[in-house]
Design a protein around this motif. Structure first.
Motif, PDB file in Angstrom:
ATOM      1  N   ASP A 153       0.845  -1.197   0.000  1.00  0.00           N
ATOM      2  CA  ASP A 153       0.000   0.000   0.000  1.00  0.00           C
ATOM      3  C   ASP A 153       0.878   1.244   0.000  1.00  0.00           C
ATOM      4  O   ASP A 153       1.942   1.271   0.639  1.00  0.00           O
ATOM      5  N   LEU A 154       0.437   2.273  -0.718  1.00  0.00           N
ATOM      6  CA  LEU A 154       1.237   3.494  -0.802  1.00  0.00           C
ATOM      7  C   LEU A 154       1.214   4.285   0.501  1.00  0.00           C
ATOM      8  O   LEU A 154       2.249   4.747   0.983  1.00  0.00           O
ATOM      9  N   MET A 155       0.018   4.446   1.080  1.00  0.00           N
ATOM     10  CA  MET A 155      -0.143   5.265   2.281  1.00  0.00           C
ATOM     11  C   MET A 155      -0.166   4.359   3.519  1.00  0.00           C
ATOM     12  O   MET A 155      -1.130   3.631   3.754  1.00  0.00           O
ATOM     13  N   LEU A 156       0.925   4.406   4.273  1.00  0.00           N
ATOM     14  CA  LEU A 156       1.058   3.549   5.449  1.00  0.00           C
ATOM     15  C   LEU A 156       1.495   4.370   6.653  1.00  0.00           C
ATOM     16  O   LEU A 156       2.194   5.388   6.498  1.00  0.00           O
ATOM     17  N   MET A 165       2.298  -2.007  -6.230  1.00  0.00           N
ATOM     18  CA  MET A 165       1.877  -0.880  -5.403  1.00  0.00           C
ATOM     19  C   MET A 165       0.361  -0.771  -5.439  1.00  0.00           C
ATOM     20  O   MET A 165      -0.263  -0.940  -6.492  1.00  0.00           O
ATOM     21  N   ILE A 166      -0.239  -0.473  -4.282  1.00  0.00           N
ATOM     22  CA  ILE A 166      -1.681  -0.236  -4.186  1.00  0.00           C
ATOM     23  C   ILE A 166      -1.893   1.184  -3.683  1.00  0.00           C
ATOM     24  O   ILE A 166      -1.337   1.575  -2.652  1.00  0.00           O
ATOM     25  N   THR A 167      -2.678   1.971  -4.432  1.00  0.00           N
ATOM     26  CA  THR A 167      -2.803   3.379  -4.105  1.00  0.00           C
ATOM     27  C   THR A 167      -4.202   3.910  -4.375  1.00  0.00           C
ATOM     28  O   THR A 167      -4.895   3.442  -5.275  1.00  0.00           O
ATOM     29  N   ALA A 168      -4.607   4.903  -3.577  1.00  0.00           N
ATOM     30  CA  ALA A 168      -5.844   5.629  -3.829  1.00  0.00           C
ATOM     31  C   ALA A 168      -5.537   6.950  -4.513  1.00  0.00           C
ATOM     32  O   ALA A 168      -6.442   7.694  -4.873  1.00  0.00           O
ATOM     33  N   ARG A 169      -4.262   7.257  -4.694  1.00  0.00           N
ATOM     34  CA  ARG A 169      -3.843   8.497  -5.351  1.00  0.00           C
ATOM     35  C   ARG A 169      -3.660   8.200  -6.838  1.00  0.00           C
ATOM     36  O   ARG A 169      -2.756   7.485  -7.241  1.00  0.00           O
ATOM     37  N   ILE A 170      -4.519   8.763  -7.659  1.00  0.00           N
ATOM     38  CA  ILE A 170      -4.583   8.362  -9.060  1.00  0.00           C
ATOM     39  C   ILE A 170      -3.772   9.270  -9.984  1.00  0.00           C
ATOM     40  O   ILE A 170      -3.760   9.068 -11.195  1.00  0.00           O
ATOM     41  N   GLU A 171      -3.096  10.288  -9.434  1.00  0.00           N
ATOM     42  CA  GLU A 171      -2.320  11.169 -10.289  1.00  0.00           C
ATOM     43  C   GLU A 171      -1.233  10.374 -11.014  1.00  0.00           C
ATOM     44  O   GLU A 171      -0.580   9.513 -10.442  1.00  0.00           O
ATOM     45  N   LEU A 224       3.897   6.874 -12.101  1.00  0.00           N
ATOM     46  CA  LEU A 224       5.193   6.797 -12.767  1.00  0.00           C
ATOM     47  C   LEU A 224       6.326   6.751 -11.755  1.00  0.00           C
ATOM     48  O   LEU A 224       7.305   6.033 -11.943  1.00  0.00           O
ATOM     49  N   LEU A 225       6.199   7.531 -10.673  1.00  0.00           N
ATOM     50  CA  LEU A 225       7.249   7.536  -9.659  1.00  0.00           C
ATOM     51  C   LEU A 225       7.383   6.164  -9.038  1.00  0.00           C
ATOM     52  O   LEU A 225       8.468   5.646  -8.836  1.00  0.00           O
ATOM     53  N   GLY A 226       6.249   5.525  -8.757  1.00  0.00           N
ATOM     54  CA  GLY A 226       6.305   4.185  -8.187  1.00  0.00           C
ATOM     55  C   GLY A 226       6.995   3.216  -9.107  1.00  0.00           C
ATOM     56  O   GLY A 226       7.802   2.393  -8.682  1.00  0.00           O
ATOM     57  N   LEU A 227       6.729   3.309 -10.413  1.00  0.00           N
ATOM     58  CA  LEU A 227       7.355   2.403 -11.370  1.00  0.00           C
ATOM     59  C   LEU A 227       8.827   2.745 -11.559  1.00  0.00           C
ATOM     60  O   LEU A 227       9.656   1.874 -11.764  1.00  0.00           O
ATOM     61  N   LYS A 263      -7.121   1.980  -5.919  1.00  0.00           N
ATOM     62  CA  LYS A 263      -8.321   1.810  -5.103  1.00  0.00           C
ATOM     63  C   LYS A 263      -9.429   2.705  -5.650  1.00  0.00           C
ATOM     64  O   LYS A 263      -9.150   3.823  -6.074  1.00  0.00           O
ATOM     65  N   PRO A 264     -10.702   2.266  -5.579  1.00  0.00           N
ATOM     66  CA  PRO A 264     -11.154   0.920  -5.200  1.00  0.00           C
ATOM     67  C   PRO A 264     -10.907  -0.066  -6.340  1.00  0.00           C
ATOM     68  O   PRO A 264     -10.866   0.324  -7.504  1.00  0.00           O
TER      69      PRO A 264
END
Length: 229
Positions: A52-55, A77-83, A88-91, A101-102
């Motif tokens: 999860d992104l937000m922990l 990565m699992i995220t509710a932030r869709i920007e 791209l930063l995660g990748l 999410k959802p």
């Protein structure tokens, strides 16, 4: 049987993830606090991390960056932030995929299976033994003439795609389809940016030869003359 680590602070969601993955035949462990992840990972064996992104404690991007410093374990990565910048930063940090999410829990299981299958195929893929450079899909490293460099996950996939078919021209859209198999929206500039960084790293290995060539109006290809006749 693959072992999956869930890192999710929402207890109800984590329990649902665990239930669906166990029903799909996976062994599953679960953590809630970001600070626990890296120490746990260093002491245990796992085949994939659902992160999860937000922990609380430490966010997913920092965890991903820290793990990538010493391991290539698959990370979703699992995220509710869709920007797009977050995706791209995660990748860029080395995540293998992301889920927004959802989301459907069946989709999550399918993504896990797809990433594990892709990693298995990469591990089994033979390299072109006649080439000056050698690819190691287990470490994302490329070696030549006694030197080696480490690539990001995306850079390695781009190189391996072209490397295995030297001389073939790959359009940007074809590369996007092969690298981003979930059909996400990625601009041509994203591929160009990855190719630019990849070229710079390859130049450090073989400065006298441009291994990734641009074909005007068509795309990119791996230099077929690198393969010795």
């Amino acid at each position: 049987m693959n072992r999956i680590l869930i890192v999710e602070d929402e207890v109800k969601l984590a329990n649902l993830q665990l239930e669906y993955l166990q029903n799909a035949g996976f062994n599953v462990d679960s953590l809630k606090n970001g600070y626990e992840v890296v120490p746990w990972f260093k002491q245990n064996i796992t085949d994939l991390i659902l992160l999860d992104l937000m922990l609380p404690g430490c966010d997913g991007l920092d965890i991903c960056r820290e793990i990538r410093a010493f391991s290539n374990v698959p990370i979703i990565m699992i995220t509710a932030r869709i920007e797009e910048i977050d995706r791209l930063l995660g990748l860029e940090l080395g995540a293998d995929d992301y889920i927004c999410k959802p989301y459907s829990l069946r989709e999550m299981v399918a993504r896990v299976k797809a990433v594990l299958r892709r990693k298995q195929l990469q591990a089994e893929q033979p390299t072109a033994n006649l080439s000056k450079i050698k690819l190691n899909p287990n470490t994302f490293r490329v070696s030549a003439e006694g030197k080696d460099v480490e690539l990001t996950s995306v850079e390695f996939q781009l190189l391996q795609t072209m490397y295995l078919q030297p001389g073939r021209i790959f359009s940007r859209s074809k590369l996007m389809d092969m690298i981003y198999q979930d059909q996400r929206i990625v601009s041509d500039r994203t591929i160009d940016s990855h190719i630019k960084k990849l070229r710079k790293k390859l130049t450090d290995l073989i400065p006298e030869q441009e291994l990734i060539q641009s074909v005007y109006g068509a795309g990119y290809r791996y230099d077929a003359t690198d393969v010795k006749q």
